[in-house]
Write a protein that holds these residues in place. Sequence first.
Motif, PDB file in Angstrom:
ATOM      1  N   GLY A 366     -72.992 -44.248  77.912  1.00 13.45           N
ATOM      2  CA  GLY A 366     -73.464 -42.869  78.057  1.00 13.45           C
ATOM      3  C   GLY A 366     -73.406 -42.378  79.482  1.00 13.45           C
ATOM      4  N   LYS A 421     -76.297 -34.553  82.500  1.00 13.02           N
ATOM      5  CA  LYS A 421     -76.882 -34.796  81.173  1.00 13.02           C
ATOM      6  C   LYS A 421     -75.913 -34.347  80.077  1.00 13.02           C
ATOM      7  N   ASP A 425     -74.145 -36.883  77.200  1.00  9.89           N
ATOM      8  CA  ASP A 425     -74.144 -36.674  75.747  1.00  9.89           C
ATOM      9  C   ASP A 425     -72.717 -36.633  75.213  1.00  9.89           C
ATOM     10  N   LYS A 428     -71.180 -40.170  74.838  1.00 12.52           N
ATOM     11  CA  LYS A 428     -71.595 -40.886  73.635  1.00 12.52           C
ATOM     12  C   LYS A 428     -70.836 -40.380  72.410  1.00 12.52           C
TER      13      LYS A 428
END
Length: 451
Positions: A366, A421, A425, A428
């Motif tokens: 991630g 951030k 995401d 992933k």
Amino acid sequence: MSLTTNSEYGARPRIWFAVYQLLWHLLLPLAFVRLAWRARHAFSYLHHIPERLGFGYSKPITQGTIWIHAVSVGETRAAQPLIDAYLARCESILLTHMTLNGRRTGKQLFAKEIASGQIRQVYLPYDICWAVEHFLKTFKPKLGLFMETEAWPTVVFRCKEIGLPLFLVNARLSERSARRVSHFGKAGRALFQAFAGILAQTEFDAQRYRSLDVKGVQIVGNLKFDVPLDPGLVEQGKVWRQDLHVSQRLMVCAASTRDGEETVILKAWKDLLLNHAFAIAPLLCLVPRHPERFSEVADQINSAGLKFRRRSEWSNIPNDCAGIDIVLGDSMGEMPMYYSASDLVLMGGSLLPFGGQNLIEACAAGCPVLLGEHTYNFQQAALDAIDSGAAKRIKGELLLTEPIALMESLKELLLNTAELKKMSDAAKDYLVKHQGATNKILAALDQQTTC
């Protein structure tokens, strides 16, 4: 051993192959000199020398195994999901390598199976007729799988002659490598045509193999998306990251860096710290790709006037990073920990023309990825990661003397935690979207070997 074969692709290139064998015999002493030279840093380079000549197998030999050749660290890790799948079928595995670090990685990943005898681990012999012949007669595998780019002419042609199905799996071929193969004309094409099949990672790779007149190339995806991260190392990394975030400190991991890249990175990092753009200075975790360079890189950090500590100086997780600018990741097999502790990964091998290193493992943790322009070894993976928002390229021209483009790209991302951030995401999601190559490879191999 015959120098010709009546395969469907025609005879083995006789003159070329004879010259190739002559060169191997002439250069063989230099191969052992090279091992002795490397043994200055790790005496293990001198272990198992007879195996490199196709002899010296002390334990009882299990025949009829699945033979998987993974030349070094990256290929061995990529082979893990495929090996696990065959182990689940109760198959015995012959796992071969060419490098010491590849062998160490295999031993680390499959220690239990090696101890039980379900996996036998040896070096692939040098590509000389008599060494390869003895190796194949000793082990008599029922199926051979070469990982990614390996195509040793003696092995490939001999397997074709004796009817041993040898496949190139998780296969990739860069544009540069395809040009090199084409320079050998029919001889280069015959080498890849002699494989029983080629299971390619991407359409780019498949088209390059097809340009060599290879038939039956299949696209199955990239095994690296299926490789699981060590949960213990991931948890260690998360604890380390939590400790850093308590002090509001961000960390960048410069991963698998190559010779020459550390100079660029250290200059950019020093300029970043002198820029005073951060209330709390970020931390750099610098992880050279080759362990024999750890001390050399430590000297470079000292010369740059930056404060650092070695990972090896901590008995556990480095959780006290106050007062230092850099952690030198002088350890093997801990990349999942470094990635899980980081807010951003700068991917080594991509700043200078080395072709890039594996960005997929970082995305599996991630972690957003910053890339240089040289990613031809992972062309499709890099393009897909950028398109999905999991990765970005360095903005501007990367100058070796004044790497301001790298410094500015790092600063821009580290000052934008919302963007980090969002990229995390996306990383992933990118991983999940591209998983499944293991099952496709197994299905293709089952179909072709039972026909």
